[in-house]
Design a protein around this motif. Structure first.
Motif, short mmCIF file in Angstrom:
data_model
loop_
_atom_site.label_atom_id
_atom_site.label_comp_id
_atom_site.label_asym_id
_atom_site.label_seq_id
_atom_site.Cartn_x
_atom_site.Cartn_y
_atom_site.Cartn_z
N SER A 1 0.82 -1.20 0.00
CA SER A 1 0.00 0.00 0.00
C SER A 1 0.85 1.26 0.00
O SER A 1 0.38 2.34 -0.34
CB SER A 1 -0.91 0.01 1.24
OG SER A 1 -1.76 -1.11 1.27
N ALA A 2 2.13 1.14 0.40
CA ALA A 2 3.07 2.26 0.42
C ALA A 2 4.48 1.69 0.47
O ALA A 2 4.67 0.54 0.86
CB ALA A 2 2.82 3.17 1.61
N LEU A 3 5.47 2.51 0.09
CA LEU A 3 6.86 2.11 0.10
C LEU A 3 7.72 3.20 0.72
O LEU A 3 7.40 4.39 0.64
CB LEU A 3 7.38 1.87 -1.33
CG LEU A 3 6.89 0.66 -2.12
CD1 LEU A 3 7.42 0.75 -3.55
CD2 LEU A 3 7.36 -0.65 -1.47
N ILE A 4 8.84 2.78 1.31
CA ILE A 4 9.97 3.66 1.61
C ILE A 4 11.16 3.13 0.82
O ILE A 4 11.47 1.93 0.90
CB ILE A 4 10.32 3.68 3.11
CG1 ILE A 4 9.17 4.24 3.94
CG2 ILE A 4 11.58 4.51 3.35
CD1 ILE A 4 9.39 4.13 5.44
N GLN B 1 -2.29 -0.74 -13.75
CA GLN B 1 -3.23 -0.76 -12.63
C GLN B 1 -3.01 0.41 -11.67
O GLN B 1 -3.97 1.03 -11.23
CB GLN B 1 -3.09 -2.08 -11.87
CG GLN B 1 -3.40 -3.31 -12.71
CD GLN B 1 -3.27 -4.59 -11.90
OE1 GLN B 1 -3.70 -4.68 -10.75
NE2 GLN B 1 -2.66 -5.61 -12.49
N VAL B 2 -1.77 0.70 -11.33
CA VAL B 2 -1.47 1.85 -10.49
C VAL B 2 -1.26 3.05 -11.40
O VAL B 2 -0.32 3.09 -12.20
CB VAL B 2 -0.21 1.61 -9.63
CG1 VAL B 2 0.18 2.89 -8.89
CG2 VAL B 2 -0.45 0.48 -8.66
N ALA C 1 -5.20 16.78 -10.19
CA ALA C 1 -6.23 16.59 -9.17
C ALA C 1 -5.61 16.43 -7.79
O ALA C 1 -6.08 17.01 -6.80
CB ALA C 1 -7.11 15.38 -9.53
N LEU C 2 -4.54 15.64 -7.71
CA LEU C 2 -3.84 15.49 -6.43
C LEU C 2 -3.24 16.82 -5.98
O LEU C 2 -3.26 17.15 -4.79
CB LEU C 2 -2.74 14.44 -6.54
CG LEU C 2 -3.13 12.95 -6.46
CD1 LEU C 2 -1.89 12.09 -6.54
CD2 LEU C 2 -3.91 12.65 -5.19
N VAL D 1 -4.24 5.58 -4.99
CA VAL D 1 -3.01 6.37 -4.92
C VAL D 1 -1.95 5.57 -4.16
O VAL D 1 -2.22 5.04 -3.08
CB VAL D 1 -3.26 7.73 -4.22
CG1 VAL D 1 -1.93 8.46 -4.00
CG2 VAL D 1 -4.21 8.58 -5.05
N LEU D 2 -0.75 5.51 -4.73
CA LEU D 2 0.36 4.80 -4.09
C LEU D 2 1.34 5.82 -3.53
O LEU D 2 2.01 6.53 -4.29
CB LEU D 2 1.07 3.91 -5.10
CG LEU D 2 2.34 3.21 -4.59
CD1 LEU D 2 2.00 2.16 -3.53
CD2 LEU D 2 3.12 2.58 -5.74
N PRO D 3 1.48 5.93 -2.20
CA PRO D 3 2.49 6.82 -1.62
C PRO D 3 3.86 6.14 -1.58
O PRO D 3 3.98 4.97 -1.21
CB PRO D 3 1.98 7.08 -0.20
CG PRO D 3 0.63 6.45 -0.12
CD PRO D 3 0.60 5.39 -1.17
#
Length: 263
Positions: free
Chosen positions: A41-44, A70-71, A108-109, A173-175
């Motif tokens: 759902s998210a990455l560092i 897809q993302v 939009a973001l 949205v992928l953070p």
């Protein structure tokens, strides 16, 4: 004519020639270990020159394999290395250019980010900044077409970063948080310090100090939101420049982490 943020570190942090850049990124992605499922759902991920941190970053981006098409919306947050600033800033550009092509800025973001009153426009803050730029070629190779909102993070409370993340981080949205770990410690000391930092991230235990992660401000906001959303953190890779391409007297630490819903 579209406003374009030109690459600042092509030819220094990563190859300026598109074929060589694509080949290098693809090779690291192929060599990266298999990831657990579902996709994160998210990455560092880290942001040094590719010869130093590229293999570690690839261990994070490899988890996005299979998500091409897809993302479509990516949120990038990373430290502002060159310009003193408060809050967060987008580049006031419509396109981000790399040797692999142009990536559209997600308008939009951007509008939703500005509505939080913690985000402003600053072309100057982005002009020389590498922490977000170096993520783009990896994203271009694994995702193909996508829009991005890149935000540099200055002097900011974790709660403010968390508010921006909460506002923008929807299901589509992928953070991605860009951060290196310890800087210029002896190899063995860095291993100990970075392991402690990794353990804090795995426990969602913040705030981290900037001495231990240059992207601490963004990570601290992520940890707040991850706790609230019931996510868990997974360590994908933890190394330093002493493991990849440098000497061991003074090293920079790199970690890659994925965040998943708890099952």
């Amino acid at each position: 004519m579209a406003r374009v943020r030109a690459p600042a570190v092509a030819g220094s942090f990563y190859p300026a020639a598109a074929p060589l850049l694509a080949q290098q990124v693809d090779r690291w992605l192929e060599q990266a270990p298999a990831c657990s499922s579902p996709p994160p759902s998210a990455l560092i991920v880290p942001h040094a020159g590719y010869m130093y941190s590229g293999p570690v970053a690839a261990s994070g981006y490899a988890c996005l394999r299979g998500l091409k098409g897809q993302v479509r919306h990516v949120l990038l947050l990373g430290p502002c290395h060159f310009v003193p600033m408060n809050g967060l800033a987008h580049p006031d550009a419509e396109l981000l250019r790399t040797p692999l092509g142009d990536v559209p800025v997600d308008e939009a973001l951007r509008e939703r980010a500005e509505a939080t009153h913690h985000v402003c426009a600053s072309a100057v803050a982005h002009r020389r900044e590498h922490s977000l730029e170096v993520q783009l070629p990896f994203l271009q190779r694994v995702l193909g077409d996508f829009d991005v909102l890149p935000l540099v993070v200055g002097s900011t409370r974790p709660e403010e970063v968390a508010e921006v993340l909460d506002t923008l981080w929807t299901e589509d949205v992928l953070p991605i948080i860009s951060s290196d770990l310890s800087h210029y410690l002896p190899y063995d000391t860095a291993r100990t310090v970075d392991r402690e930092t990794a353990d804090h991230i795995l426990r969602l235990d913040g705030p981290l100090e900037e001495d231990f992660a240059c992207g601490a401000a963004a990570i601290n906001g992520l940890l707040l939101v991850a706790r609230r959303r019931g996510l868990r953190a997974e360590l994908l890779d933890l190394r330093s420049s002493g493991d990849t391409a440098g000497g061991k007297q003074e090293v920079v630490g790199y970690g890659a982490f994925a965040f998943h819903p708890r099952t």
